[in-house]
Design an enzyme around this catalytic site. Sequence first.
Site, PDB file in Angstrom:
ATOM      1  N   HIS A 270      -2.504  11.072   1.171  1.00 15.71           N
ATOM      2  CA  HIS A 270      -1.898  11.237   2.678  1.00 15.71           C
ATOM      3  C   HIS A 270      -1.138  12.070   2.502  1.00 15.71           C
ATOM      4  O   HIS A 270      -0.207  12.350   2.645  1.00 15.71           O
ATOM      5  CB  HIS A 270      -1.116   9.985   2.061  1.00 15.71           C
ATOM      6  CG  HIS A 270      -0.515   9.265   3.365  1.00 15.71           C
ATOM      7  ND1 HIS A 270      -0.650   7.963   3.772  1.00 15.71           N
ATOM      8  CD2 HIS A 270      -0.096  10.050   5.255  1.00 15.71           C
ATOM      9  CE1 HIS A 270      -0.151   7.551   4.999  1.00 15.71           C
ATOM     10  NE2 HIS A 270       0.444   8.439   5.767  1.00 15.71           N
TER      11      HIS A 270
ATOM     12  N   ARG B  69       0.747  -1.643  -0.176  1.00 18.86           N
ATOM     13  CA  ARG B  69      -0.038   0.065  -0.343  1.00 18.86           C
ATOM     14  C   ARG B  69       1.059   1.281   0.228  1.00 18.86           C
ATOM     15  O   ARG B  69       1.810   1.373   0.782  1.00 18.86           O
ATOM     16  CB  ARG B  69      -0.852  -0.177   1.542  1.00 18.86           C
ATOM     17  CG  ARG B  69      -1.724   1.292   1.307  1.00 18.86           C
ATOM     18  CD  ARG B  69      -2.652   1.302   3.195  1.00 18.86           C
ATOM     19  NE  ARG B  69      -3.891   2.534   2.658  1.00 18.86           N
ATOM     20  CZ  ARG B  69      -3.520   3.221   4.009  1.00 18.86           C
ATOM     21  NH1 ARG B  69      -2.164   2.627   4.568  1.00 18.86           N
ATOM     22  NH2 ARG B  69      -4.090   4.148   3.805  1.00 18.86           N
TER      23      ARG B  69
ATOM     24  N   ASN C 238      -6.999   1.964   9.632  1.00 17.49           N
ATOM     25  CA  ASN C 238      -5.323   2.628  10.540  1.00 17.49           C
ATOM     26  C   ASN C 238      -5.477   1.894  12.298  1.00 17.49           C
ATOM     27  O   ASN C 238      -6.794   2.892  12.609  1.00 17.49           O
ATOM     28  CB  ASN C 238      -5.021   3.544   9.970  1.00 17.49           C
ATOM     29  CG  ASN C 238      -4.941   3.769   9.013  1.00 17.49           C
ATOM     30  OD1 ASN C 238      -5.086   2.550   8.113  1.00 17.49           O
ATOM     31  ND2 ASN C 238      -4.318   4.577   8.155  1.00 17.49           N
TER      32      ASN C 238
ATOM     33  N   GLU D  35      -3.333   0.262   8.329  1.00 17.41           N
ATOM     34  CA  GLU D  35      -2.031   0.359   9.456  1.00 17.41           C
ATOM     35  C   GLU D  35      -1.776  -0.183  11.319  1.00 17.41           C
ATOM     36  O   GLU D  35      -2.622  -0.321  10.644  1.00 17.41           O
ATOM     37  CB  GLU D  35      -1.665   1.836   9.347  1.00 17.41           C
ATOM     38  CG  GLU D  35      -1.287   2.652   7.772  1.00 17.41           C
ATOM     39  CD  GLU D  35      -1.179   4.444   8.432  1.00 17.41           C
ATOM     40  OE1 GLU D  35      -0.677   4.460   9.766  1.00 17.41           O
ATOM     41  OE2 GLU D  35      -1.589   4.945   7.258  1.00 17.41           O
TER      42      GLU D  35
ATOM     43  N   TYR E  58      -3.593   2.109  16.304  1.00 16.21           N
ATOM     44  CA  TYR E  58      -2.328   1.980  16.838  1.00 16.21           C
ATOM     45  C   TYR E  58      -2.686   1.953  18.239  1.00 16.21           C
ATOM     46  O   TYR E  58      -1.848   1.319  18.686  1.00 16.21           O
ATOM     47  CB  TYR E  58      -1.616   3.344  16.582  1.00 16.21           C
ATOM     48  CG  TYR E  58      -1.454   3.536  15.363  1.00 16.21           C
ATOM     49  CD1 TYR E  58       0.308   2.591  14.764  1.00 16.21           C
ATOM     50  CD2 TYR E  58      -1.923   4.288  14.356  1.00 16.21           C
ATOM     51  CE1 TYR E  58       0.220   2.741  13.616  1.00 16.21           C
ATOM     52  CE2 TYR E  58      -1.124   3.369  13.390  1.00 16.21           C
ATOM     53  CZ  TYR E  58      -0.008   3.477  12.892  1.00 16.21           C
ATOM     54  OH  TYR E  58       0.438   3.684  11.555  1.00 16.21           O
TER      55      TYR E  58
ATOM     56  N   GLU F 135      -6.397   8.671   6.759  1.00 15.77           N
ATOM     57  CA  GLU F 135      -6.951   9.827   8.392  1.00 15.77           C
ATOM     58  C   GLU F 135      -7.035  10.909   7.883  1.00 15.77           C
ATOM     59  O   GLU F 135      -6.770  11.128   8.213  1.00 15.77           O
ATOM     60  CB  GLU F 135      -5.546   8.844   8.841  1.00 15.77           C
ATOM     61  CG  GLU F 135      -5.561   7.751   9.454  1.00 15.77           C
ATOM     62  CD  GLU F 135      -4.042   7.976  10.095  1.00 15.77           C
ATOM     63  OE1 GLU F 135      -3.293   8.631  10.138  1.00 15.77           O
ATOM     64  OE2 GLU F 135      -3.329   6.529  10.097  1.00 15.77           O
TER      65      GLU F 135
END
Length: 474
Positions: free
Chosen positions: A130, A86, A301, A376, A303, A175
């Site tokens: 991005h 990606r 994504n 991600e 985290y 995002e």
Amino acid sequence: MTTQETHTQSPILVFPTDFAWGAATSAYQIEGAVSEDGRGASIWDTFVRQPGRVVNGENADVAIDHYHRYRDDVALMADLGLGAYRFSVSWPRIQPDGSGAVNVKGLDFYSRLVDELLAKGIDPWVTLYHWDLPQALEDAGGWPSRDTAQRFADYAAIVHDALGDRVRNWSTVNEPWCAAFLGYASGEHAPGRREPAKAMHAAHNLLRAHGLAVQAMRAQRQDTRIGGCVNLYAISPQTGSEADVDAARRIDGLQNRFFLDALLKGAYPEDVLQDLGPMADFVRDGDMDVISVPLDMLLINYYSRFTVSGVPGGAASAAAAPTDSGSPWVGSEHVSFVNAGRPVTAMGWEIDDSGLYEILLRLAREYPRVPLVISENGAAFDDVVTEAGAVLDHERLAYIEAHLRTCHAAIEAGVPLQGYFAWSLMDNFEWAWGYGKRFGLVHVDYGTQRRVPKESALWYSGTIRRGGLNGPAE
Ligand code: IFM
């Protein structure tokens, strides 16, 4: 257990055979070559030149020189056995001023990259945005301006038209939370503005940009798969107190539901609009239909988890910026982010794979029917290169392994999860943090540009080749 042994064991946790095993990057973080082949300036080129914006005043003029080294980088991906890669397309390479004529040399770069990937059997996944907005569009108002969304749809159509014959999987805006709130509310990211009300317009226009782009791309061809991409957090109140529970509602509202409800339900959450009060003035007739155009998949994504308190002045924010900045939490600035005591990465982000499980099950329950992809997931740690030149990054390996176990458990629980992309393939420019934070599976020596797969890369490679994970962690 040694890496060798890990590689030869047969998997116990088997993933679906068509699961996409990948790694991700983004254009500005890796390409360099910011003035080559007709590329225009992006907001990040401007931002990094402003004193105090990036740790140590670093910039991505060279980054990891992927623009020139892409063939070697694709060969490295093939050696690791990646099934999918990606990457993002740099808008100012395609349209240097953000609109009008196409810069053919810029488009050719991505065409060559796609061909190289396909030749090595790696599935290209394109992200259209991005964070590198052409500076000319920021000068014309940036994301708070409604016109930027239409410009994005035009640009998306150019790239989709050129690569849609070879690229099946697409995502629009990476995002949007970060692009809107770090860019226009806290000022931690480019363009560095601190205008909370404008940040709400930016968030809305980024979502409109997504919807308009999907419509434009679908009008061109129907055989590509298009998704939106959101960064989601698990959110917990620090205690069961009314104030803490309300703080969790607010942050979940602005971080997760604002984007999910708009994309997948066609309406912003009522409670978030109420929190915003007069700042909730951005929706016009027809906008929500554009934003909620049906998707082929949702890219997530993930985290960390936020633990929040409604008591002002709690512990430092888990999302704290490296440089002086405002709050990205428009309308909820009084909420504090609390350290819940879990181990943290080099970013100070708490490690909690149970948060990913929570999110995946919530999505399947509250926003059913849309296929999901982890676009991600990964961690920065302070890597050490041994005298022999190896990076034994056991913490990163453990982080990825734990999250992959969670993915497997979610699939077993019925979640339609179709792929996993580690962030990031290689160490790179970590925005306001510069080069100090390393997320790569592959170590990059920024002086020589030498790439060396870390232990986590070798482990991930074995996992991909086996199509699954070994039994319980040892
Ligand atoms: O490096 C970033 C990426 O660009 C977007 N998602 C989070 C990553 C780690 O901060």
